[in-house]
Motif scaffolding. Structure first.
Motif, PDB file in Angstrom:
ATOM      1  N   ARG A  65      15.828 -11.463 -14.644  1.00 28.73           N
ATOM      2  CA  ARG A  65      16.276 -10.573 -16.029  1.00 28.73           C
ATOM      3  C   ARG A  65      15.961 -11.211 -17.320  1.00 28.73           C
ATOM      4  NH1 ARG A  65      22.399  -9.336 -14.332  1.00 28.73           N
ATOM      5  NH2 ARG A  65      22.208  -8.326 -12.504  1.00 28.73           N
ATOM      6  N   ILE A 123      15.465  -9.954 -21.714  1.00 22.17           N
ATOM      7  CA  ILE A 123      16.235  -9.112 -22.758  1.00 22.17           C
ATOM      8  C   ILE A 123      14.614  -8.904 -23.796  1.00 22.17           C
ATOM      9  CG2 ILE A 123      17.525  -9.244 -24.982  1.00 22.17           C
ATOM     10  CD1 ILE A 123      19.144 -11.230 -23.345  1.00 22.17           C
ATOM     11  N   ASN A 172      17.611  -5.321 -25.510  1.00 25.58           N
ATOM     12  CA  ASN A 172      18.028  -4.474 -24.288  1.00 25.58           C
ATOM     13  C   ASN A 172      17.703  -5.402 -22.857  1.00 25.58           C
ATOM     14  OD1 ASN A 172      18.507  -2.078 -25.646  1.00 25.58           O
ATOM     15  ND2 ASN A 172      16.185  -2.042 -26.006  1.00 25.58           N
ATOM     16  N   LYS A 173      18.631  -5.505 -22.310  1.00 29.86           N
ATOM     17  CA  LYS A 173      18.588  -6.206 -20.924  1.00 29.86           C
ATOM     18  C   LYS A 173      17.693  -5.393 -20.061  1.00 29.86           C
ATOM     19  CE  LYS A 173      22.901  -8.559 -21.257  1.00 29.86           C
ATOM     20  NZ  LYS A 173      24.204  -8.703 -20.729  1.00 29.86           N
ATOM     21  N   LYS A 174      16.679  -6.221 -19.316  1.00 30.79           N
ATOM     22  CA  LYS A 174      15.647  -5.469 -18.344  1.00 30.79           C
ATOM     23  C   LYS A 174      15.591  -6.276 -17.101  1.00 30.79           C
ATOM     24  CE  LYS A 174      13.906  -2.754 -21.896  1.00 30.79           C
ATOM     25  NZ  LYS A 174      13.226  -1.264 -21.564  1.00 30.79           N
ATOM     26  N   GLU A 175      15.567  -5.720 -15.908  1.00 29.67           N
ATOM     27  CA  GLU A 175      15.311  -6.113 -14.725  1.00 29.67           C
ATOM     28  C   GLU A 175      13.731  -6.178 -14.505  1.00 29.67           C
ATOM     29  OE1 GLU A 175      16.452  -8.617 -11.552  1.00 29.67           O
ATOM     30  OE2 GLU A 175      18.038  -7.535 -13.051  1.00 29.67           O
ATOM     31  N   ASN A 225      14.076 -14.083 -24.018  1.00 30.48           N
ATOM     32  CA  ASN A 225      14.357 -13.147 -24.993  1.00 30.48           C
ATOM     33  C   ASN A 225      13.279 -12.785 -25.789  1.00 30.48           C
ATOM     34  OD1 ASN A 225      15.554 -11.519 -26.958  1.00 30.48           O
ATOM     35  ND2 ASN A 225      17.088 -13.111 -27.664  1.00 30.48           N
TER      36      ASN A 225
END
Length: 73
Positions: free
Chosen positions: A2, A4, A8-11, A57
């Motif tokens: 994960r 950011i 926005n959080k992203k996988e 991040n």
């Protein structure tokens, strides 16, 4: 893993390169984008070799050119 991106959080896949993130995020002109990872700027000569880590991040900073605006009175 994960990360950011722009708040926005992203996988994303493990060992994602910064250049691969440009593609995923559809950055049209990456040569004109300054990148910060965890509030540290990535030098342009390190963009190609930078690999993201879990929890990073990432922020893309787009610089815009232009002229000055003034009113003559």
């Amino acid at each position: 893993m994960r990360i950011i991106v722009a708040g926005n959080k992203k996988e994303v896949k493990d060992d994602l390169k910064l250049t691969e993130l440009f593609e995923l995020e559809q950055v049209e002109t990456p040569e004109y984008v300054t990148v910060s990872i965890n509030e540290e700027f990535v030098p342009s000569d390190q963009v190609q070799s930078t690999v993201l880590k879990d929890g990073d991040n990432v922020e893309f900073l787009y610089f815009m050119g232009g002229g000055s605006y003034g009113i003559n009175r």
